[in-house]
Design a protein around this motif. Structure first.
Motif, PDB file in Angstrom:
ATOM      1  N   LYS A 186       0.955  -1.339   0.068  1.00 47.13           N
ATOM      2  CA  LYS A 186       0.113  -0.025  -0.076  1.00 47.13           C
ATOM      3  C   LYS A 186       0.713   1.367   0.002  1.00 47.13           C
ATOM      4  CE  LYS A 186      -3.656  -0.148  -0.081  1.00 47.13           C
ATOM      5  NZ  LYS A 186      -4.505  -0.489  -1.568  1.00 47.13           N
ATOM      6  N   PRO A 187       0.301   2.165  -0.953  1.00 44.43           N
ATOM      7  CA  PRO A 187       1.126   3.694  -0.871  1.00 44.43           C
ATOM      8  C   PRO A 187       0.652   4.378   0.472  1.00 44.43           C
ATOM      9  CG  PRO A 187      -0.736   3.413  -2.220  1.00 44.43           C
ATOM     10  CD  PRO A 187      -0.595   2.239  -1.919  1.00 44.43           C
ATOM     11  N   LYS A 188       1.299   5.105   1.139  1.00 41.23           N
ATOM     12  CA  LYS A 188       1.168   6.097   2.184  1.00 41.23           C
ATOM     13  C   LYS A 188      -0.331   6.508   2.218  1.00 41.23           C
ATOM     14  CE  LYS A 188       5.960   7.019   3.190  1.00 41.23           C
ATOM     15  NZ  LYS A 188       6.891   8.017   3.454  1.00 41.23           N
ATOM     16  N   SER A 189      -0.743   7.066   1.010  1.00 41.01           N
ATOM     17  CA  SER A 189      -2.063   7.625   1.012  1.00 41.01           C
ATOM     18  C   SER A 189      -3.259   6.644   1.391  1.00 41.01           C
ATOM     19  CB  SER A 189      -2.263   8.116  -0.411  1.00 41.01           C
ATOM     20  OG  SER A 189      -2.243   7.132  -1.338  1.00 41.01           O
ATOM     21  N   GLU A 190      -2.716   5.613   1.287  1.00 44.51           N
ATOM     22  CA  GLU A 190      -4.119   4.233   1.520  1.00 44.51           C
ATOM     23  C   GLU A 190      -3.739   3.633   2.714  1.00 44.51           C
ATOM     24  OE1 GLU A 190      -4.727   1.967  -1.987  1.00 44.51           O
ATOM     25  OE2 GLU A 190      -5.253   3.767  -3.058  1.00 44.51           O
ATOM     26  N   ILE A 191      -2.816   4.209   3.857  1.00 42.90           N
ATOM     27  CA  ILE A 191      -2.609   3.387   5.078  1.00 42.90           C
ATOM     28  C   ILE A 191      -3.171   4.608   5.962  1.00 42.90           C
ATOM     29  CG2 ILE A 191      -1.043   2.699   6.601  1.00 42.90           C
ATOM     30  CD1 ILE A 191       0.915   2.116   3.964  1.00 42.90           C
ATOM     31  N   VAL A 192      -4.262   3.987   6.752  1.00 47.85           N
ATOM     32  CA  VAL A 192      -4.818   4.548   8.066  1.00 47.85           C
ATOM     33  C   VAL A 192      -4.561   3.862   9.125  1.00 47.85           C
ATOM     34  CG1 VAL A 192      -6.314   5.948   6.410  1.00 47.85           C
ATOM     35  CG2 VAL A 192      -6.950   3.485   7.417  1.00 47.85           C
ATOM     36  N   ASP A 193      -5.006   4.819  10.352  1.00 45.32           N
ATOM     37  CA  ASP A 193      -5.027   3.762  11.877  1.00 45.32           C
ATOM     38  C   ASP A 193      -6.163   3.303  11.950  1.00 45.32           C
ATOM     39  OD1 ASP A 193      -2.365   4.949  12.373  1.00 45.32           O
ATOM     40  OD2 ASP A 193      -3.277   7.020  12.945  1.00 45.32           O
ATOM     41  N   GLY A 194      -6.048   2.195  12.376  1.00 48.06           N
ATOM     42  CA  GLY A 194      -7.152   1.267  12.782  1.00 48.06           C
ATOM     43  C   GLY A 194      -7.934   1.705  13.728  1.00 48.06           C
ATOM     44  N   THR A 195      -9.219   1.560  13.931  1.00 43.05           N
ATOM     45  CA  THR A 195     -10.094   1.841  15.207  1.00 43.05           C
ATOM     46  C   THR A 195     -10.970   0.400  15.690  1.00 43.05           C
ATOM     47  OG1 THR A 195     -11.938   2.372  13.422  1.00 43.05           O
ATOM     48  CG2 THR A 195     -10.560   4.065  14.156  1.00 43.05           C
ATOM     49  N   GLY A 196     -11.615   0.900  16.786  1.00 43.57           N
ATOM     50  CA  GLY A 196     -12.208  -0.524  17.217  1.00 43.57           C
ATOM     51  C   GLY A 196     -11.340  -1.610  17.815  1.00 43.57           C
ATOM     52  N   GLU A 197     -11.641  -2.798  17.122  1.00 41.65           N
ATOM     53  CA  GLU A 197     -10.929  -3.963  17.304  1.00 41.65           C
ATOM     54  C   GLU A 197      -9.508  -3.854  16.778  1.00 41.65           C
ATOM     55  OE1 GLU A 197     -11.953  -7.707  15.143  1.00 41.65           O
ATOM     56  OE2 GLU A 197     -13.550  -6.429  13.894  1.00 41.65           O
ATOM     57  N   PHE A 198      -9.170  -3.124  15.612  1.00 39.86           N
ATOM     58  CA  PHE A 198      -7.881  -2.835  15.263  1.00 39.86           C
ATOM     59  C   PHE A 198      -7.086  -1.686  15.702  1.00 39.86           C
ATOM     60  CE2 PHE A 198     -10.592  -4.873  11.580  1.00 39.86           C
ATOM     61  CZ  PHE A 198     -10.258  -6.324  12.111  1.00 39.86           C
ATOM     62  N   GLU A 199      -7.781  -1.120  16.629  1.00 37.39           N
ATOM     63  CA  GLU A 199      -7.036   0.002  17.105  1.00 37.39           C
ATOM     64  C   GLU A 199      -5.481  -0.150  17.561  1.00 37.39           C
ATOM     65  OE1 GLU A 199      -7.364   3.452  20.720  1.00 37.39           O
ATOM     66  OE2 GLU A 199      -8.940   1.814  20.499  1.00 37.39           O
ATOM     67  N   GLY A 200      -4.576   0.884  17.041  1.00 36.68           N
ATOM     68  CA  GLY A 200      -3.264   0.525  17.287  1.00 36.68           C
ATOM     69  C   GLY A 200      -2.644  -0.196  16.129  1.00 36.68           C
ATOM     70  N   GLN A 201      -3.254  -0.796  15.201  1.00 33.31           N
ATOM     71  CA  GLN A 201      -2.612  -1.285  13.947  1.00 33.31           C
ATOM     72  C   GLN A 201      -2.786  -0.438  12.696  1.00 33.31           C
ATOM     73  OE1 GLN A 201      -3.739  -5.619  13.561  1.00 33.31           O
ATOM     74  NE2 GLN A 201      -4.932  -5.213  15.190  1.00 33.31           N
ATOM     75  N   LYS A 202      -2.041  -0.632  11.707  1.00 36.41           N
ATOM     76  CA  LYS A 202      -2.207   0.270  10.419  1.00 36.41           C
ATOM     77  C   LYS A 202      -3.220  -0.644   9.420  1.00 36.41           C
ATOM     78  CE  LYS A 202       0.621   3.652  11.269  1.00 36.41           C
ATOM     79  NZ  LYS A 202       0.061   5.091  11.418  1.00 36.41           N
ATOM     80  N   VAL A 203      -4.068  -0.142   9.130  1.00 37.99           N
ATOM     81  CA  VAL A 203      -5.240  -0.951   8.171  1.00 37.99           C
ATOM     82  C   VAL A 203      -5.303  -0.174   6.738  1.00 37.99           C
ATOM     83  CG1 VAL A 203      -6.633  -1.198  10.139  1.00 37.99           C
ATOM     84  CG2 VAL A 203      -7.126   0.611   8.804  1.00 37.99           C
ATOM     85  N   CYS A 204      -5.820  -0.638   5.706  1.00 39.26           N
ATOM     86  CA  CYS A 204      -5.905  -0.597   4.572  1.00 39.26           C
ATOM     87  C   CYS A 204      -7.168   0.547   4.388  1.00 39.26           C
ATOM     88  CB  CYS A 204      -6.247  -1.672   3.581  1.00 39.26           C
ATOM     89  SG  CYS A 204      -6.959  -1.559   1.772  1.00 39.26           S
ATOM     90  N   ALA A 205      -7.210   1.438   3.656  1.00 42.24           N
ATOM     91  CA  ALA A 205      -8.256   2.455   3.621  1.00 42.24           C
ATOM     92  C   ALA A 205      -9.304   1.910   2.772  1.00 42.24           C
ATOM     93  CB  ALA A 205      -7.507   3.827   3.022  1.00 42.24           C
ATOM     94  N   ILE A 206      -8.950   1.209   1.863  1.00 39.46           N
ATOM     95  CA  ILE A 206     -10.289   0.378   1.172  1.00 39.46           C
ATOM     96  C   ILE A 206     -10.908  -0.748   1.879  1.00 39.46           C
ATOM     97  CG2 ILE A 206     -10.681  -0.774  -0.742  1.00 39.46           C
ATOM     98  CD1 ILE A 206      -8.663   0.628  -2.252  1.00 39.46           C
ATOM     99  N   HIS A 207     -10.079  -1.738   2.418  1.00 39.28           N
ATOM    100  CA  HIS A 207     -10.493  -2.802   3.130  1.00 39.28           C
ATOM    101  C   HIS A 207     -10.944  -2.845   4.442  1.00 39.28           C
ATOM    102  CE1 HIS A 207      -9.683  -4.710  -0.890  1.00 39.28           C
ATOM    103  NE2 HIS A 207     -10.692  -5.452  -0.528  1.00 39.28           N
ATOM    104  N   SER A 208     -10.482  -1.767   5.091  1.00 40.14           N
ATOM    105  CA  SER A 208     -10.605  -1.700   6.599  1.00 40.14           C
ATOM    106  C   SER A 208      -9.972  -2.836   7.536  1.00 40.14           C
ATOM    107  CB  SER A 208     -11.811  -1.271   6.950  1.00 40.14           C
ATOM    108  OG  SER A 208     -12.292   0.186   6.399  1.00 40.14           O
ATOM    109  N   LYS A 209      -9.027  -3.369   6.879  1.00 40.57           N
ATOM    110  CA  LYS A 209      -8.295  -4.504   7.556  1.00 40.57           C
ATOM    111  C   LYS A 209      -6.843  -4.400   7.623  1.00 40.57           C
ATOM    112  CE  LYS A 209     -12.182  -7.529   7.153  1.00 40.57           C
ATOM    113  NZ  LYS A 209     -11.976  -8.565   6.108  1.00 40.57           N
TER     114      LYS A 209
END
Length: 526
Positions: A137-160
């Motif tokens: 993933k490019p940096k533009s599509e990497i976001v901070d996770g929320t809920g059960e994925f808090e503290g992890q980096k997740v995909c902006a498209i799949h939220s995984k």
């Protein structure tokens, strides 16, 4: 005689990790309407679709289901993906699978050519990877996770959550093509469409391109790198090549030269692969880039992109079982501006079915043919003197046909249908104003009655031709009922760019009873 213009249209090849939903069917129908139109226009048309069967996502899905990946792919292709094409009346000329021998051989040849010409090198790589996207993933599509994925980096498209991968890989020198790509976008403004997609691609490339990792060693479900069998080809590098391996790349030069370059229809989420990586690959191989890359929007349900994992996926048969394939095709091509996101709702589908298909087009056809049967013994009437009202219909038919063809050429399918529907609405208004049922009561108005019904019937002939790429089942029934099969030949053989030429259906042509094209539907409150 002039050589037919080539028109090669493709859909993306779809992952076989799950069954198709209406988002997949939407792309298939759009490509099919374009293919049918160009085919009926006499263009040398080829329509390709297929399935993408390699990569980590497929391997994991198959393993989770307790089968080998090839067995899983075979099962899904035969039980879900090929049946989808029949369900919604897709007229594809070819269906390619990335597990086909022809594809695997073509990928190996392409890779070897790039390696021999120093476009590929070995290196090490570490980056965050999305299995759902099959992409680092490019940096533009990497976001901070929320809920059960808090503290992890997740995909902006799949939220995984993303996976950190570190491998020794082979790399494609994509960065070397940055300037050539920017020049391509500048010199050919219509290469990427719509304009919003073009602007997005240009902005991405201007930020600077990195070389592309094109092999994997952490799993073995893929096409082996020809000079190093310990690596398999990166699934996107493999998948993109389907567009050339299906038409004979490296095997059948005559077929390849006849078909290439292509027009690619893609979802906007895979635009970058098709508008950046793919043309760079082709440039490296010394091949022409595609004619066009058109990125359509997403189908939204409840404001979210269609997704099986989020349980917003709707199976196409949920719609076709009730409304039929024609209504499915018409609704998605008419209700959504092609190139933009569009929201699906059962209420809008039901309303358009009733107002536009059943009451608008279907009722028009049944009324006209019923009056021909009642007043002219079931044959095409002989028109007499033309009035301004008749001429207006004749002129509109020519205008509509011309404008619709121009809009199809610009991939604006929704605008083409809107233009054609002007003729549907005008004919309904014409019959209301001319009142043929009243003319029939006066023997002195016999010629006028014949002219009105001949005008309306010829309008239906034009509509059958123009709408055949969109609603092939209903128009085939109408064409037969008009007697046009016998008088003019098969509907599929009618030159669509001449649909607006007036007076083609001969007077005296025997007609048949028309079954209801769009039956009344009792919805269950979906």
């Amino acid at each position: 005689m002039a050589k037919p213009s080539p028109f090669f249209i493709t859909t993306p090849i779809f992952y076989v990790n799950d069954a198709p939903h209406i988002g997949h069917a939407y792309t298939e129908v759009a490509a099919d309407v374009l293919a049918r139109w160009h085919r009926q226009a006499g263009d040398d048309t080829w329509f390709l679709t297929g399935t993408d069967e390699h990569g980590q996502k497929i391997l994991r899905t198959a393993t989770a289901n307790g089968v080998a990946p090839k067995e899983w792919a075979d099962r899904l292709v035969e039980s879900s993906w090929k049946p989808l094409l029949d369900l919604i009346d897709i007229s594809n000329d070819d269906f390619i699978r990335t597990t086909d021998a022809r594809h695997e051989a073509g990928v190996a040849k392409f890779l070897q050519k790039l390696y021999d010409e120093d476009h590929i090198y070995a290196g090490e790589f570490e980056a965050l990877y999305c299995v759902g996207c099959e992409e680092f993933k490019p940096k533009s599509e990497i976001v901070d996770g929320t809920g059960e994925f808090e503290g992890q980096k997740v995909c902006a498209i799949h939220s995984k959550p993303l996976e950190l991968l570190q491998e020794k890989n082979y790399f494609f020198k994509m960065s070397a093509f940055q300037d050539r790509l920017l020049a391509l976008y500048e010199e050919r403004p219509d290469f990427v469409q719509p304009a919003s997609a073009r602007n997005e691609v240009i902005a991405f490339v201007q930020q600077g391109l990195e070389d592309l990792s094109i092999s994997r060693t952490s799993f073995d479900w893929g096409i082996p790198i020809p000079w190093d069998s310990s690596h398999v080809t990166y699934v996107w590098f493999d998948a993109l090549l389907n567009y050339v391996t299906a038409i004979g790349y490296g095997e059948d030069d005559e077929q390849f030269q006849r078909r290439w370059p292509a027009n690619h229809l893609v979802g906007k989420d895979i635009l970058r692969f098709h508008a950046v990586i793919w043309p760079a690959m082709l440039m490296a191989a010394g091949l022409e880039v595609p004619d066009h890359v058109f990125a359509h929007g997403w189908l939204l349900v409840g404001g979210e992109k269609m997704s099986k994992s989020k349980l917003t996926g709707i199976a196409p048969n949920e719609i076709t079982d009730t409304f039929g394939s024609d209504a499915f095709r018409y609704y998605f091509m008419r209700a959504i501006s092609f190139g933009q996101d569009g929201s699906f709702s059962w209420e809008d589908l039901a309303a358009r079915y009733q107002a536009e298909l059943a009451n608008g087009f279907g009722n028009l056809a049944s009324r006209v043919l019923a009056m021909n049967a009642k007043y002219f013994e079931g044959v095409m009437p002989q028109a007499a003197d033309e009035t301004a009202a008749d001429a207006a219909i004749r002129e509109l038919a020519a205008s509509v046909a011309s404008r619709a063809d121009e809009r199809i050429g610009a991939f604006a399918v929704h605008e083409a249908i809107a233009a054609i529907w002007e003729l549907v609405d005008a004919l309904n208004g014409y019959i209301t104003e001319q009142e043929p049922w009243a003319l029939a009561k006066d023997p002195a108005q016999r010629d006028r009655l014949a002219t009105v019904l001949a005008t309306a019937t010829e309008g239906l002939r034009a509509l059958a031709q123009l709408l055949a790429p969109v609603v092939p089942v209903a128009t085939a029934k109408l064409w037969t009922a008009l007697g046009a099969d016998e008088a003019l030949g098969a509907l599929s053989a009618q030159p669509i760019r001449e649909a607006g030429s007036w007076g083609r259906l001969p007077a005296g042509t025997p007609q048949q009873k028309l079954d209801v094209l769009f039956p009344r539907i009792e919805t269950d409150g979906k």
